[in-house]
Scaffold this motif. Structure first.
Motif, PDB file in Angstrom:
ATOM      1  N   ARG B 143       0.833  -1.199   0.000  1.00  0.00           N
ATOM      2  CA  ARG B 143       0.000   0.000   0.000  1.00  0.00           C
ATOM      3  C   ARG B 143       0.863   1.242   0.000  1.00  0.00           C
ATOM      4  O   ARG B 143       1.711   1.415   0.862  1.00  0.00           O
ATOM      5  CB  ARG B 143      -0.928  -0.009   1.206  1.00  0.00           C
ATOM      6  CG  ARG B 143      -2.228   0.677   0.982  1.00  0.00           C
ATOM      7  CD  ARG B 143      -3.330   0.127   1.884  1.00  0.00           C
ATOM      8  NE  ARG B 143      -3.059   0.443   3.277  1.00  0.00           N
ATOM      9  CZ  ARG B 143      -3.339  -0.374   4.282  1.00  0.00           C
ATOM     10  NH1 ARG B 143      -3.864  -1.555   4.055  1.00  0.00           N
ATOM     11  NH2 ARG B 143      -3.080  -0.011   5.504  1.00  0.00           N
ATOM     12  N   THR B 144       0.616   2.112  -0.965  1.00  0.00           N
ATOM     13  CA  THR B 144       1.413   3.327  -1.106  1.00  0.00           C
ATOM     14  C   THR B 144       1.356   4.198   0.141  1.00  0.00           C
ATOM     15  O   THR B 144       2.333   4.846   0.507  1.00  0.00           O
ATOM     16  CB  THR B 144       0.911   4.124  -2.329  1.00  0.00           C
ATOM     17  OG1 THR B 144       1.189   3.351  -3.488  1.00  0.00           O
ATOM     18  CG2 THR B 144       1.613   5.457  -2.470  1.00  0.00           C
ATOM     19  N   ASN B 145       0.217   4.234   0.824  1.00  0.00           N
ATOM     20  CA  ASN B 145       0.133   5.139   1.974  1.00  0.00           C
ATOM     21  C   ASN B 145       0.120   4.415   3.318  1.00  0.00           C
ATOM     22  O   ASN B 145      -0.439   4.892   4.291  1.00  0.00           O
ATOM     23  CB  ASN B 145      -1.073   6.067   1.847  1.00  0.00           C
ATOM     24  CG  ASN B 145      -2.379   5.307   1.933  1.00  0.00           C
ATOM     25  OD1 ASN B 145      -2.387   4.076   1.950  1.00  0.00           O
ATOM     26  ND2 ASN B 145      -3.481   6.015   1.983  1.00  0.00           N
ATOM     27  N   GLU B 146       0.761   3.261   3.378  1.00  0.00           N
ATOM     28  CA  GLU B 146       0.867   2.574   4.665  1.00  0.00           C
ATOM     29  C   GLU B 146       2.104   3.088   5.400  1.00  0.00           C
ATOM     30  O   GLU B 146       3.189   3.183   4.833  1.00  0.00           O
ATOM     31  CB  GLU B 146       0.980   1.059   4.455  1.00  0.00           C
ATOM     32  CG  GLU B 146       1.099   0.284   5.766  1.00  0.00           C
ATOM     33  CD  GLU B 146       0.825  -1.210   5.619  1.00  0.00           C
ATOM     34  OE1 GLU B 146       1.037  -1.763   4.512  1.00  0.00           O
ATOM     35  OE2 GLU B 146       0.395  -1.817   6.615  1.00  0.00           O
ATOM     36  N   PHE B 147       1.940   3.429   6.666  1.00  0.00           N
ATOM     37  CA  PHE B 147       3.059   3.913   7.465  1.00  0.00           C
ATOM     38  C   PHE B 147       3.816   2.740   8.091  1.00  0.00           C
ATOM     39  O   PHE B 147       3.232   1.964   8.837  1.00  0.00           O
ATOM     40  CB  PHE B 147       2.562   4.806   8.615  1.00  0.00           C
ATOM     41  CG  PHE B 147       2.017   6.123   8.166  1.00  0.00           C
ATOM     42  CD1 PHE B 147       2.857   7.105   7.681  1.00  0.00           C
ATOM     43  CD2 PHE B 147       0.660   6.392   8.239  1.00  0.00           C
ATOM     44  CE1 PHE B 147       2.363   8.340   7.272  1.00  0.00           C
ATOM     45  CE2 PHE B 147       0.144   7.624   7.829  1.00  0.00           C
ATOM     46  CZ  PHE B 147       1.005   8.594   7.348  1.00  0.00           C
ATOM     47  N   LEU B 148       5.100   2.637   7.808  1.00  0.00           N
ATOM     48  CA  LEU B 148       5.905   1.623   8.495  1.00  0.00           C
ATOM     49  C   LEU B 148       6.891   2.328   9.421  1.00  0.00           C
ATOM     50  O   LEU B 148       7.992   2.708   9.032  1.00  0.00           O
ATOM     51  CB  LEU B 148       6.608   0.706   7.491  1.00  0.00           C
ATOM     52  CG  LEU B 148       5.666  -0.123   6.603  1.00  0.00           C
ATOM     53  CD1 LEU B 148       6.453  -1.085   5.710  1.00  0.00           C
ATOM     54  CD2 LEU B 148       4.655  -0.932   7.433  1.00  0.00           C
ATOM     55  N   THR B 152       5.973   0.300  15.179  1.00  0.00           N
ATOM     56  CA  THR B 152       4.695  -0.346  14.866  1.00  0.00           C
ATOM     57  C   THR B 152       4.822  -1.361  13.725  1.00  0.00           C
ATOM     58  O   THR B 152       3.823  -1.747  13.128  1.00  0.00           O
ATOM     59  CB  THR B 152       3.625   0.696  14.467  1.00  0.00           C
ATOM     60  OG1 THR B 152       4.111   1.462  13.364  1.00  0.00           O
ATOM     61  CG2 THR B 152       3.282   1.628  15.612  1.00  0.00           C
ATOM     62  N   THR B 153       6.034  -1.747  13.428  1.00  0.00           N
ATOM     63  CA  THR B 153       6.247  -2.717  12.351  1.00  0.00           C
ATOM     64  C   THR B 153       6.938  -3.952  12.914  1.00  0.00           C
ATOM     65  O   THR B 153       8.160  -4.030  12.958  1.00  0.00           O
ATOM     66  CB  THR B 153       7.104  -2.095  11.222  1.00  0.00           C
ATOM     67  OG1 THR B 153       6.521  -0.856  10.829  1.00  0.00           O
ATOM     68  CG2 THR B 153       7.176  -3.011  10.020  1.00  0.00           C
TER      69      THR B 153
END
Ligand code: SF4
Ligand code: SF4
Ligand SMILES: [Fe+2]
Lengths: 298, 273
Positions: B143-148, B152-153
């Protein structure tokens, strides 16, 4: 009427109803009618959680939420939090009234030992005792605020979660009031999340439930980004087993057996609470509720 | 992707990964010059060319000049497809206000020619480095707008991404904070951004160099490099363009002043606001 069928995504978010339906408070708007007497869902133990954690690890779950009822009623909560934090980030949803200085200090130690974040979400429904206690019970505002202060003192930045029990026109005033009150109590950079009301459980009795036409129809799902709905990528585990989402834990239609992997099946969005999700997006997650997901695909 | 056996392909042992540019053309030029001084020829940008900074059109000639290959970010996708907003989805009305302002500004000043260019960027790039498969994306491979974010990863989630992509190295940006993690024989990298400082009270920005490293389990190592640039010049340009004072303060102080709600507690606690 046929319900819209939601195809499942990947299991990113796993909730545990650790506190069951037991709570030291009995809020008037609680969407699962929790109270000190409601034992319809019992507390969970670490041993009960373990098998689901093993499954979650294999499925690559991204984040964990602990809720209830009130998680701080659970004796093993510290051990549970420490265990899950070895595997991923944890958010504890609490009413804050049982968070003591000593407890906050121990959680700070637990959190410092791992790379993953430990978040506390504290439910407070008004920025003063009068408005909050009318819903959450006498004395709960002061106790919750003390819990918040204890967490802040230990370096946490709790997310204050307020259910929108006021009229929407008052949003600005209420948000401003929260910021003022929290800053006055030493929380210099408050995080605030406003939740829409779910008209089920105790809240149904308070303000009346959904109107018959407040439902998701298959046509409404056309062109709608299904990833907005929590149940697309989340499941809830209670002592009973796996439920489709944290909202429908008490609804028999929400029960999906005892395996996480097998619970990721197309789900009919027939409950009326689904209508609120449809309007507001993934209301239960920490993140903003209107993040549009641009699916790029693998 | 170059064909196997291609001489260029065999040679490639190092590459520069540049995160979100946010119209910071001053830092972009400095970072690329730094990479060139180090003898790095392969430069990749992980997307989000616009937002935040001044004169969005200035980054494109620099990218072309250095022959940087670019992955599409969420901002690029929105601008390129002429969307009405950046889809950042902030809930704080103040954040939303700033996000809208800077989106409008960027949108109005990005020429059509570059809008089309942004629209046509790939959402992923794959290449091989020292025989290892490198996968570049903006937010996450899915997903282009997923925050890693680092906090939280979790490892099991990363393992899933590696299994899904088949890559040995995955690199992304989008959050604004760099980090990396070695996981068995895999390497995950968030390259950070060069558009604004990393919320650490310094004005420097950073990019990431990946390099073939047969001694490592993943066969590749990553080094985050900090670069000082003429941030005063950028701030002056932002002032001239009437961009929000809060954004300028970030460039000048190194602390984020807006859009903080996206930060997890652990990362946010390290900043000032
Ligand atoms: S809303 Fe939360 S604090 Fe109130 S009764 Fe329900 S579970 Fe307890
Ligand atoms: S209540 Fe919301 S999260 Fe639960 S099944 Fe319905 S739409 Fe999904
Ligand atoms: Fe981005």
């Amino acid at each position: 009427m046929t319900a819209a069928l939601l195809p499942p995504g990947e299991l990113d978010t796993l909730w545990f109803q650790v506190g069951g339906t037991l709570c030291n408070l009995a809020c008037e708007h609680c969407f699962i009618s929790c109270s000190p007497e409601n034992e319809s869902l019992p507390l969970m133990t670490l041993a009960e959680i373990e098998p689901y954690l093993a499954e979650a690890e294999a499925l690559g779950v991204k984040e964990y939420y602990l809720t209830g009822g009130e998680p701080f009623i659970v004796k093993e909560l510290e051990a549970i939090v420490a265990r899950i934090l070895r595997q991923g980030p944890v958010s504890v949803l609490t009413n804050g009234t049982l968070v003591t200085q000593a407890r906050a200090a121990r959680y700070a130690q637990i959190a410092a030992a791992v790379p993953y974040t430990l978040e506390f979400r504290v439910s407070i429904d008004g920025f003063d005792a009068a408005s909050n206690d009318a819903i959450r019970g006498a004395g709960s505002f002061e106790k919750a605020m003390r819990g918040v202060a204890a967490l802040v003192e230990r370096g946490f930045l709790p997310i204050i979660t307020a259910t929108q029990v006021w009229e929407p026109e008052r949003d600005g005033e209420v948000v401003g009031g929260f910021f003022r009150e929290l800053r006055a109590r030493g929380y210099a950079r408050p995080r605030l999340k406003i939740l829409p009301r779910l008209k089920i459980g105790a809240e149904e009795k308070r303000t009346g439930g959904y109107a018959a036409e407040e439902r998701i129809t298959p046509e409404m799902m056309e062109g709608y980004d299904a990833a907005q709905l929590l149940c697309h990528s989340a499941r809830m585990v209670s002592r009973r087993g796996v439920h489709v989402c944290p909202i429908l834990v008490e609804d028999p239609r929400g029960f999906l057996g005892r395996s996480l992997a097998r619970s990721m099946v197309p789900y009919p969005l027939e409950a009326q609470a689904c209508y609120t999700c449809y309007l507001y997006g993934a209301i239960c997650s920490n993140a903003s509720s209107r993040v549009a997901a641009d699916a790029a695909g693998y | 992707m170059a064909a196997p056996g291609d001489a260029k392909e065999r040679e490639r042992a190092r590459a520069a990964l540049i995160g979100g540019v946010y119209s910071n053309h001053v830092a972009l030029a400095e970072v690329l010059a730094d990479a060139r001084r180090r003898g790095i020829e392969e430069c990749y940008c992980l997307g989000d060319l616009g937002a935040f900074g001044p004169h969005p059109d200035r980054v494109f000639p620099i990218l072309l000049d250095y022959r940087v290959r670019v992955v599409q970010g969420n901002y690029d996708h929105s601008i390129g497809n002429r969307r009405d907003d950046c889809a950042c989805g902030y809930t704080d009305p103040r954040d939303n206000h700033f996000a809208r302002l800077s989106y409008r500004y960027t949108f109005d000043r990005t020429s059509d020619r570059w809008k089309d260019w942004l629209r046509d960027l790939p959402v992923r790039l794959d290449f091989s480095l020292g025989g290892k498969r490198v996968h570049l994306c903006h937010g996450s491979p899915r997903r282009t707008n997923e925050f890693l974010w680092e906090s939280t990863t979790p490892d099991p989630f990363l393992r899933k991404l590696f299994a899904a992509t088949g890559a040995d190295v995955i690199a992304c940006t989008h959050t604004g904070l760099h980090w990396q993690r070695e996981l068995e024989d895999k390497l995950f990298v968030n390259a950070g951004v060069i558009g604004r400082p990393e919320n650490d009270g310094t004005t420097e920005v950073g990019y990431t160099i990946i390099e073939a490293a047969p001694e490592r389990a993943a066969g590749v190592r990553a080094e985050h490099v900090r670069v000082a640039y003429d941030h005063a010049r950028l701030a002056a340009e932002m002032r001239e363009e009437n961009l929000p004072a809060e954004f300028i303060a970030t460039i000048e102080t190194g602390w984020w002043t807006s859009c903080l709600e996206i930060l997890p507690g652990k990362e946010r606690a390290r900043g000032r606001f």
